[in-house]
Design a protein around this motif. Structure first.
Motif, PDB file in Angstrom:
ATOM      1  N   ILE A   1       0.879  -1.170   0.000  1.00  0.00           N
ATOM      2  CA  ILE A   1       0.000   0.000   0.000  1.00  0.00           C
ATOM      3  C   ILE A   1       0.920   1.224   0.000  1.00  0.00           C
ATOM      4  N   LEU A   2       0.820   2.048  -1.049  1.00  0.00           N
ATOM      5  CA  LEU A   2       1.632   3.264  -1.173  1.00  0.00           C
ATOM      6  C   LEU A   2       0.722   4.471  -0.979  1.00  0.00           C
ATOM      7  N   VAL A   3       1.063   5.343  -0.019  1.00  0.00           N
ATOM      8  CA  VAL A   3       0.165   6.422   0.395  1.00  0.00           C
ATOM      9  C   VAL A   3       0.878   7.770   0.381  1.00  0.00           C
ATOM     10  N   ASP A   4       0.230   8.784  -0.192  1.00  0.00           N
ATOM     11  CA  ASP A   4       0.619  10.170  -0.001  1.00  0.00           C
ATOM     12  C   ASP A   4      -0.040  10.591   1.320  1.00  0.00           C
ATOM     13  N   ALA A   5       0.702  10.483   2.412  1.00  0.00           N
ATOM     14  CA  ALA A   5       0.135  10.685   3.746  1.00  0.00           C
ATOM     15  C   ALA A   5      -0.368  12.111   3.953  1.00  0.00           C
TER      16      ALA A   5
ATOM     17  N   GLU B   1      -6.817  -1.301   7.016  1.00  0.00           N
ATOM     18  CA  GLU B   1      -7.556  -2.544   6.747  1.00  0.00           C
ATOM     19  C   GLU B   1      -8.626  -2.308   5.684  1.00  0.00           C
ATOM     20  N   CYS B   2      -9.337  -1.195   5.767  1.00  0.00           N
ATOM     21  CA  CYS B   2     -10.359  -0.873   4.762  1.00  0.00           C
ATOM     22  C   CYS B   2      -9.729  -0.671   3.382  1.00  0.00           C
ATOM     23  N   VAL B   3      -8.575  -0.007   3.334  1.00  0.00           N
ATOM     24  CA  VAL B   3      -7.865   0.198   2.067  1.00  0.00           C
ATOM     25  C   VAL B   3      -7.458  -1.149   1.475  1.00  0.00           C
ATOM     26  N   ALA B   4      -6.961  -2.042   2.320  1.00  0.00           N
ATOM     27  CA  ALA B   4      -6.565  -3.375   1.847  1.00  0.00           C
ATOM     28  C   ALA B   4      -7.773  -4.140   1.303  1.00  0.00           C
ATOM     29  N   LEU B   5      -8.909  -4.028   1.975  1.00  0.00           N
ATOM     30  CA  LEU B   5     -10.141  -4.658   1.475  1.00  0.00           C
ATOM     31  C   LEU B   5     -10.528  -4.060   0.123  1.00  0.00           C
TER      32      LEU B   5
ATOM     33  N   VAL C   1       6.291  -8.155  -6.117  1.00  0.00           N
ATOM     34  CA  VAL C   1       5.017  -7.485  -5.811  1.00  0.00           C
ATOM     35  C   VAL C   1       3.915  -8.044  -6.712  1.00  0.00           C
ATOM     36  N   ARG C   2       2.847  -8.554  -6.069  1.00  0.00           N
ATOM     37  CA  ARG C   2       1.707  -9.086  -6.810  1.00  0.00           C
ATOM     38  C   ARG C   2       0.508  -8.128  -6.757  1.00  0.00           C
ATOM     39  N   ARG C   3       0.412  -7.385  -5.640  1.00  0.00           N
ATOM     40  CA  ARG C   3      -0.735  -6.492  -5.443  1.00  0.00           C
ATOM     41  C   ARG C   3      -0.231  -5.133  -4.977  1.00  0.00           C
ATOM     42  N   LEU C   4      -0.667  -4.077  -5.673  1.00  0.00           N
ATOM     43  CA  LEU C   4      -0.271  -2.711  -5.332  1.00  0.00           C
ATOM     44  C   LEU C   4      -1.527  -1.866  -5.179  1.00  0.00           C
ATOM     45  N   ILE C   5      -1.644  -1.236  -4.019  1.00  0.00           N
ATOM     46  CA  ILE C   5      -2.768  -0.339  -3.739  1.00  0.00           C
ATOM     47  C   ILE C   5      -2.170   1.054  -3.586  1.00  0.00           C
ATOM     48  N   VAL C   6      -2.655   1.989  -4.397  1.00  0.00           N
ATOM     49  CA  VAL C   6      -2.048   3.318  -4.496  1.00  0.00           C
ATOM     50  C   VAL C   6      -3.045   4.382  -4.031  1.00  0.00           C
TER      51      VAL C   6
ATOM     52  N   GLY D   1     -12.973   8.009  -0.039  1.00  0.00           N
ATOM     53  CA  GLY D   1     -13.823   8.525   1.040  1.00  0.00           C
ATOM     54  C   GLY D   1     -14.477   7.454   1.884  1.00  0.00           C
ATOM     55  N   TYR D   2     -14.802   6.303   1.292  1.00  0.00           N
ATOM     56  CA  TYR D   2     -15.486   5.247   2.054  1.00  0.00           C
ATOM     57  C   TYR D   2     -14.593   4.688   3.163  1.00  0.00           C
ATOM     58  N   SER D   3     -13.329   4.415   2.840  1.00  0.00           N
ATOM     59  CA  SER D   3     -12.415   3.879   3.860  1.00  0.00           C
ATOM     60  C   SER D   3     -12.147   4.920   4.943  1.00  0.00           C
ATOM     61  N   LEU D   4     -12.037   6.182   4.544  1.00  0.00           N
ATOM     62  CA  LEU D   4     -11.803   7.237   5.533  1.00  0.00           C
ATOM     63  C   LEU D   4     -13.016   7.431   6.438  1.00  0.00           C
ATOM     64  N   MET D   5     -14.213   7.368   5.867  1.00  0.00           N
ATOM     65  CA  MET D   5     -15.421   7.500   6.691  1.00  0.00           C
ATOM     66  C   MET D   5     -15.488   6.381   7.727  1.00  0.00           C
ATOM     67  N   ALA D   6     -15.163   5.158   7.312  1.00  0.00           N
ATOM     68  CA  ALA D   6     -15.167   4.034   8.256  1.00  0.00           C
ATOM     69  C   ALA D   6     -14.153   4.274   9.375  1.00  0.00           C
ATOM     70  N   ALA D   7     -12.967   4.756   9.020  1.00  0.00           N
ATOM     71  CA  ALA D   7     -11.922   5.003  10.016  1.00  0.00           C
ATOM     72  C   ALA D   7     -12.275   6.158  10.948  1.00  0.00           C
ATOM     73  N   LEU D   8     -13.098   7.100  10.460  1.00  0.00           N
ATOM     74  CA  LEU D   8     -13.550   8.237  11.278  1.00  0.00           C
ATOM     75  C   LEU D   8     -14.793   7.904  12.107  1.00  0.00           C
ATOM     76  N   GLY D   9     -15.300   6.684  11.968  1.00  0.00           N
ATOM     77  CA  GLY D   9     -16.465   6.263  12.742  1.00  0.00           C
ATOM     78  C   GLY D   9     -17.776   6.803  12.209  1.00  0.00           C
TER      79      GLY D   9
END
Length: 196
Positions: free
Chosen positions: A12-16, A48-52, A130-135, A178-186
């Motif tokens: 998982i590669l992220v622009d934090a 975890e949501c990003v990985a899903l 690398v088999r799976r890359l999430i950007v 936005g969906y993964s962030l909303m889940a992480a924000l509760g």
């Protein structure tokens, strides 16, 4: 530095900095809409949501390893817990999807976030292991560069790009950030529906 790294099968590669800004925007908007305080985003839940979103599913043996690379200019993700880059670097946590191993990589003076992100993404996408890359890029500014850089990735790689809105083209899957962030924000979908 990136070229010498031993990569895992799942990255998982992220622009934090960008993700932190989006989390702030969502927090401000949803606090107004829902009339309540939104807590800081849970970093582990978000990853975890990003990985899903990237297609990973729970593993029965727990042996899977997911490498998370957080590129950053700022030393702190103010809207995440934990969010201090020094605190996150070298840490790991285990969940139903496997073990997440985090590293934070600062943008040095000789380059820009955009260039470091694209260069890192290309190195990772071209790594044989690398088999799976999430950007998770700042798609508002560099989506065309991301799309062009991933055009030459091997067909057998499973690549997912998370953006805030659907973007045109690309030989990869797209998911909405936005969906993964909303889940992480509760923030739940039911809560939004109830407040309309």
């Amino acid at each position: 530095m990136m070229k010498e790294t031993k990569w895992r099968e799942n990255i998982i590669l992220v622009d934090a900095d960008y993700v932190d800004k989006v989390a702030f925007d969502l927090t401000v908007n949803f606090e107004r809409m829902l009339g309540r305080q939104i807590p800081q985003a849970d970093m582990a839940k978000w990853l975890e949501c990003v990985a899903l979103d990237g297609g990973l599913r729970p593993t029965t043996d727990g042996e899977r390893s997911i490498q998370v690379v957080l590129l950053h200019q700022r030393p702190q993700m103010a809207n995440f817990q934990p969010g201090t880059m020094a605190e996150l670097d070298g840490k790991a946590f285990t969940g139903p999807l496997g073990e997440f191993q985090l590293s934070s990589v600062p943008v040095e003076e000789l380059t820009t976030m955009d260039d470091l992100f694209i260069d890192s993404m290309q190195v990772i996408a071209n790594a044989a292991e690398v088999r799976r890359l999430i950007v998770v890029p700042d798609a508002e500014h560099i989506y065309n560069k991301v799309r062009e850089a991933l055009r030459h990735a091997d067909d057998d790689k499973h690549i997912t790009v998370l953006t805030m809105q659907p973007m045109q083209g690309g030989c990869f899957r797209q998911e909405i950030l936005g969906y993964s962030l909303m889940a992480a924000l509760g923030i739940s979908g039911e809560e939004i529906t109830d407040n309309k």
